[in-house]
Enzyme design. Structure first.
Site, PDB file in Angstrom:
ATOM      1  N   LYS A  49      29.954  27.622  32.007  1.00 18.99           N
ATOM      2  CA  LYS A  49      28.803  28.582  31.640  1.00 18.99           C
ATOM      3  C   LYS A  49      27.710  27.366  31.689  1.00 18.99           C
ATOM      4  O   LYS A  49      26.499  27.730  31.905  1.00 18.99           O
ATOM      5  CB  LYS A  49      28.877  29.358  30.288  1.00 18.99           C
ATOM      6  N   TYR A 106      35.646  27.697  29.852  1.00 24.88           N
ATOM      7  CA  TYR A 106      34.735  28.692  29.735  1.00 24.88           C
ATOM      8  C   TYR A 106      33.245  28.440  29.706  1.00 24.88           C
ATOM      9  O   TYR A 106      32.477  28.467  30.319  1.00 24.88           O
ATOM     10  CB  TYR A 106      35.063  29.795  28.804  1.00 24.88           C
ATOM     11  N   GLU A 165      28.617  30.077  23.072  1.00 26.52           N
ATOM     12  CA  GLU A 165      29.836  29.137  23.240  1.00 26.52           C
ATOM     13  C   GLU A 165      29.313  27.572  23.917  1.00 26.52           C
ATOM     14  O   GLU A 165      30.095  26.724  23.748  1.00 26.52           O
ATOM     15  CB  GLU A 165      30.718  29.503  24.288  1.00 26.52           C
ATOM     16  N   THR A 179      25.571  31.884  26.958  1.00 26.37           N
ATOM     17  CA  THR A 179      26.474  31.929  25.772  1.00 26.37           C
ATOM     18  C   THR A 179      26.277  30.947  24.662  1.00 26.37           C
ATOM     19  O   THR A 179      26.147  30.020  24.803  1.00 26.37           O
ATOM     20  CB  THR A 179      28.060  32.266  26.129  1.00 26.37           C
TER      21      THR A 179
HETATM   22  P1  NAP Z   1      33.462  41.954  29.750  1.00 26.61           P
HETATM   23  O1  NAP Z   1      33.313  43.164  28.999  1.00 26.61           O
HETATM   24  O2  NAP Z   1      34.670  40.943  29.650  1.00 26.61           O
HETATM   25  O3  NAP Z   1      32.984  41.938  31.108  1.00 26.61           O
HETATM   26  C1  NAP Z   1      32.939  41.418  32.250  1.00 26.61           C
HETATM   27  C2  NAP Z   1      32.742  41.840  33.507  1.00 26.61           C
HETATM   28  O4  NAP Z   1      32.929  40.973  34.625  1.00 26.61           O
HETATM   29  C3  NAP Z   1      33.677  43.131  33.892  1.00 26.61           C
HETATM   30  O5  NAP Z   1      32.881  43.954  34.614  1.00 26.61           O
HETATM   31  C4  NAP Z   1      34.640  42.322  34.625  1.00 26.61           C
HETATM   32  O6  NAP Z   1      35.290  43.178  35.830  1.00 26.61           O
HETATM   33  C5  NAP Z   1      33.610  41.500  35.649  1.00 26.61           C
HETATM   34  N1  NAP Z   1      34.395  40.475  36.363  1.00 26.61           N
HETATM   35  C6  NAP Z   1      35.230  39.355  35.839  1.00 26.61           C
HETATM   36  N2  NAP Z   1      35.508  38.602  36.878  1.00 26.61           N
HETATM   37  C7  NAP Z   1      34.704  38.957  37.848  1.00 26.61           C
HETATM   38  C8  NAP Z   1      34.819  38.514  39.436  1.00 26.61           C
HETATM   39  N3  NAP Z   1      35.533  37.646  39.711  1.00 26.61           N
HETATM   40  N4  NAP Z   1      33.982  39.197  40.122  1.00 26.61           N
HETATM   41  C9  NAP Z   1      33.098  40.207  39.917  1.00 26.61           C
HETATM   42  N5  NAP Z   1      33.415  40.629  38.444  1.00 26.61           N
HETATM   43  C10 NAP Z   1      34.020  40.134  37.499  1.00 26.61           C
HETATM   44  O7  NAP Z   1      32.341  41.006  29.172  1.00 26.61           O
HETATM   45  P2  NAP Z   1      30.934  41.293  28.321  1.00 26.61           P
HETATM   46  O8  NAP Z   1      31.375  41.205  26.707  1.00 26.61           O
HETATM   47  O9  NAP Z   1      30.385  42.316  28.820  1.00 26.61           O
HETATM   48  O10 NAP Z   1      30.176  40.276  28.629  1.00 26.61           O
HETATM   49  C11 NAP Z   1      29.386  39.974  29.837  1.00 26.61           C
HETATM   50  C12 NAP Z   1      28.632  38.846  30.115  1.00 26.61           C
HETATM   51  O11 NAP Z   1      28.065  38.013  28.974  1.00 26.61           O
HETATM   52  C13 NAP Z   1      29.953  37.747  30.691  1.00 26.61           C
HETATM   53  O12 NAP Z   1      29.283  36.848  31.409  1.00 26.61           O
HETATM   54  C14 NAP Z   1      30.122  37.006  29.250  1.00 26.61           C
HETATM   55  O13 NAP Z   1      30.775  35.713  29.414  1.00 26.61           O
HETATM   56  C15 NAP Z   1      28.803  36.887  28.562  1.00 26.61           C
HETATM   57  N6  NAP Z   1      28.511  36.900  27.052  1.00 26.61           N
HETATM   58  C16 NAP Z   1      29.415  37.724  26.406  1.00 26.61           C
HETATM   59  C17 NAP Z   1      29.073  37.632  25.104  1.00 26.61           C
HETATM   60  C18 NAP Z   1      29.682  38.665  24.081  1.00 26.61           C
HETATM   61  O14 NAP Z   1      29.780  38.454  22.878  1.00 26.61           O
HETATM   62  N7  NAP Z   1      30.133  39.899  24.699  1.00 26.61           N
HETATM   63  C19 NAP Z   1      28.261  36.611  24.669  1.00 26.61           C
HETATM   64  C20 NAP Z   1      27.581  35.744  25.398  1.00 26.61           C
HETATM   65  C21 NAP Z   1      27.739  35.693  26.685  1.00 26.61           C
HETATM   66  P3  NAP Z   1      36.651  43.889  35.234  1.00 26.61           P
HETATM   67  O15 NAP Z   1      35.965  45.416  34.466  1.00 26.61           O
HETATM   68  O16 NAP Z   1      37.411  44.672  36.370  1.00 26.61           O
HETATM   69  O17 NAP Z   1      37.548  43.046  34.341  1.00 26.61           O
HETATM   70  O1  F7E Z   2      36.917  34.888  19.305  1.00 29.80           O
HETATM   71  C1  F7E Z   2      39.190  33.617  16.581  1.00 29.80           C
HETATM   72  C2  F7E Z   2      38.828  32.619  17.620  1.00 29.80           C
HETATM   73  O2  F7E Z   2      37.908  35.818  21.371  1.00 29.80           O
HETATM   74  C3  F7E Z   2      36.178  34.941  17.984  1.00 29.80           C
HETATM   75  C4  F7E Z   2      33.313  36.156  24.171  1.00 29.80           C
HETATM   76  O3  F7E Z   2      32.498  37.339  24.335  1.00 29.80           O
HETATM   77  O4  F7E Z   2      31.868  35.341  22.414  1.00 29.80           O
HETATM   78  C5  F7E Z   2      33.179  35.790  22.865  1.00 29.80           C
HETATM   79  O5  F7E Z   2      33.876  34.578  22.571  1.00 29.80           O
HETATM   80  C6  F7E Z   2      36.982  33.861  17.014  1.00 29.80           C
HETATM   81  C7  F7E Z   2      37.533  32.412  17.657  1.00 29.80           C
HETATM   82  O6  F7E Z   2      35.298  35.664  20.886  1.00 29.80           O
HETATM   83  C8  F7E Z   2      41.989  35.554  17.009  1.00 29.80           C
HETATM   84  O7  F7E Z   2      39.617  31.545  17.571  1.00 29.80           O
HETATM   85  C9  F7E Z   2      41.125  34.347  15.479  1.00 29.80           C
HETATM   86  O8  F7E Z   2      37.133  31.403  16.781  1.00 29.80           O
HETATM   87  O9  F7E Z   2      36.485  37.317  19.694  1.00 29.80           O
HETATM   88  P1  F7E Z   2      36.954  36.100  20.304  1.00 29.80           P
HETATM   89  P2  F7E Z   2      34.739  34.096  21.420  1.00 29.80           P
HETATM   90  O10 F7E Z   2      35.733  33.236  21.293  1.00 29.80           O
HETATM   91  O11 F7E Z   2      33.729  33.974  20.233  1.00 29.80           O
HETATM   92  C10 F7E Z   2      31.121  34.499  23.077  1.00 29.80           C
HETATM   93  C11 F7E Z   2      29.585  34.219  22.724  1.00 29.80           C
HETATM   94  C12 F7E Z   2      31.313  34.632  24.545  1.00 29.80           C
HETATM   95  O12 F7E Z   2      30.449  34.278  25.385  1.00 29.80           O
HETATM   96  C13 F7E Z   2      32.670  34.917  25.376  1.00 29.80           C
HETATM   97  O13 F7E Z   2      32.475  35.536  26.398  1.00 29.80           O
HETATM   98  O14 F7E Z   2      37.944  34.602  16.494  1.00 29.80           O
HETATM   99  N1  F7E Z   2      40.254  34.455  16.352  1.00 29.80           N
HETATM  100  N2  F7E Z   2      42.368  35.076  15.748  1.00 29.80           N
HETATM  101  C14 F7E Z   2      40.780  34.782  17.297  1.00 29.80           C
HETATM  102  N3  F7E Z   2      40.178  35.409  18.579  1.00 29.80           N
HETATM  103  C15 F7E Z   2      41.101  36.109  19.276  1.00 29.80           C
HETATM  104  N4  F7E Z   2      40.658  36.432  20.618  1.00 29.80           N
HETATM  105  N5  F7E Z   2      42.230  36.732  19.136  1.00 29.80           N
HETATM  106  C16 F7E Z   2      42.842  36.608  17.803  1.00 29.80           C
HETATM  107  O15 F7E Z   2      43.937  36.829  17.551  1.00 29.80           O
END
Ligand code: NAP
Ligand code: F7E
Length: 357
Positions: free
Chosen positions: A160, A156, A134, A132
């Site tokens: 990672k 987190y 992050e 990620t």
């Molecule tokens: P998501 O919608 O939160 O999906 C996470 C998945 O992991 C869900 O299927 C969840 O199951 C499962 N999970 C959580 N804890 C688990 C455990 N202990 N054992 C088995 N499964 C578990 O996340 P996403 O946005 O699809 O992201 C997919 C991956 O990419 C994640 O690893 C995330 O950290 C990473 N990532 C995401 C982003 C982004 O912007 N979306 C960017 C960079 C990296 P449930 O449905 O039961 O909760």
């Molecule tokens: O926050 C700000 C918050 O929770 C984005 C995950 O998929 O992407 C995701 O992580 C920004 C942050 O995503 C609210 O402070 C303001 O600066 O949508 P987010 P994230 O933290 O960037 C990365 C790449 C991953 O890997 C992660 O799995 O938005 N923000 N106000 C807020 N964020 C939330 N959630 N809620 C608010 O009310």
């Protein structure tokens, strides 16, 4: 026919990746967690009755914290490719559950790698790790690429980081085909409801439909490089089809503030908003409503208020990715613009809420 195993199959990315791999003719196995209520809404359309002969999409109960379960599933499914998408993926929640997050997001991938090694499948099975943006944390260099140093700013991201280096270590130590996709934020109508983009588009839809008055947000100044999850699923697949295991950034190269995302989401439904005030006193106020359906909304209505509870103990202020390596070596580039993504998400949420009224 290739076989893939997807952890986190019920999540946003798991759904898009499953759809993609099924279209490519894969046999897809997914690991889902046991839950007291249904957690398969995003993949129900792909699911086939277990009694169907040769169902090419099969689900298995499992958890990344359970080694023996992972070993058994890998042994039974014999995957050519494992996509490790499972994670406690919410950055803010990771401050509340740091130990659990480390166990699942950090050690989880170690369990998978060890399972593949124990089963003597290192020559057969390729592994993709969902790394990620992050990891970059503090904005040390702009834009961020595969060579930018990391500075994780949350439990987190620290978890990672362990996973990222574990993948590289197993690649170097055991010659495994193990790759990191360093993905910047990617969104879609399937995005989890507590991530900021979906929280905004759902609230805009509810305010427009007269079901909610205000949207409470945290840091409006944070800047993110937002792409479409469908494009990023294609990138994950390409990373594992590359001639050699490696690490790749996937990003759009464009960054936008949370404030601007919210402004554009309201604008999709014909509601213009302006921001006034600073810090915790900043407010989003309606300046014009061009959609005549929304008679309950008036100029001057406050629709965005800051709530400090959404601030993070340590924030990542600015993310902007450089995906030129993925473009050059994988032929990957994003196809959706942010305004298209905001329109798709907002219209989708508005249609959902109208259907339920
Ligand atoms: P998501 O919608 O939160 O999906 C996470 C998945 O992991 C869900 O299927 C969840 O199951 C499962 N999970 C959580 N804890 C688990 C455990 N202990 N054992 C088995 N499964 C578990 O996340 P996403 O946005 O699809 O992201 C997919 C991956 O990419 C994640 O690893 C995330 O950290 C990473 N990532 C995401 C982003 C982004 O912007 N979306 C960017 C960079 C990296 P449930 O449905 O039961 O909760
Ligand atoms: O926050 C700000 C918050 O929770 C984005 C995950 O998929 O992407 C995701 O992580 C920004 C942050 O995503 C609210 O402070 C303001 O600066 O949508 P987010 P994230 O933290 O960037 C990365 C790449 C991953 O890997 C992660 O799995 O938005 N923000 N106000 C807020 N964020 C939330 N959630 N809620 C608010 O009310």
């Amino acid at each position: 026919m290739k076989t893939a195993l997807i952890t986190g199959v019920t999540g946003q990315d798991g759904a898009y990746l499953s759809e993609l791999l099924l279209k490519k003719g894969y046999l897809v196995h997914g690991i889902k967690r046991r839950s007291s209520s249904f957690n398969t809404q995003r993949i129900n359309h792909l699911y086939q009755d277990l009694h169907t002969d040769n169902a090419n999409f099969q689900l298995h109960y499992g958890d990344l914290s359970d080694s023996t379960n992972l070993i058994r599933i890998i042994q039974e499914t014999q995957p050519d490719e494992i996509y490790n998408l499972a994670a406690m993926s919410h950055v803010k929640v990771s401050f509340e559950t740091p130990e659990y997050t480390a166990n699942v997001d950090g050690i989880g991938v170690l369990r998978l790698l060890e399972a593949v090694r124990l089963l003597k499948m290192t020559d057969k099975t390729k592994i993709y790790q969902a790394s990620t943006s992050e990891l970059y944390g503090s904005d040390q260099a702009v834009p961020q690429n595969e060579k930018t140093p990391f500075y994780p700013r949350s439990p987190y991201a620290v978890a990672k980081l362990f996973a990222y280096w574990t993948i590289i270590n197993y690649r170097e130590a055991y010659g495994m085909f193990a790759s990191n996709g360093i993905l910047f934020n990617h969104e879609s109508p399937l995005r989890g409801e507590t991530f900021v983009t979906r929280k905004i588009t759902m609230a805009v839809a509810a305010i427009a439909a007269g079901k909610q008055q205000k949207l409470f947000l945290g840091n409006l100044d944070a800047k993110r490089d937002w792409g479409h999850a469908k494009d990023y699923a294609e990138g994950m697949w390409r990373i594992l089809q590359h001639a050699k295991p490696d690490d790749f950034v996937l990003a759009t190269g464009i960054t936008t503030t949370v404030r601007e995302f919210a402004r554009q989401a309201f604008a999709v439904l014909g509601i213009a908003i302006e921001f006034s005030g600073e810090g915790v006193n900043e407010k989003g106020i309606i300046s014009a409503v061009s959609n005549t359906e929304f008679k309950h909304l008036n100029e001057g209505d406050e629709v965005i208020t800051i709530d400090e509870r959404y601030f993070r103990p340590t924030e990542v202020d600015l993310l902007i990715g450089d995906a030129s390596k993925a473009h050059r070596e994988l032929g990957w580039k994003p196809t959706s613009t942010l305004s298209e993504i905001i329109a798709e998400m907002t219209n989708n949420d508005y249609n959902l809420i109208k259907r339920n009224i």
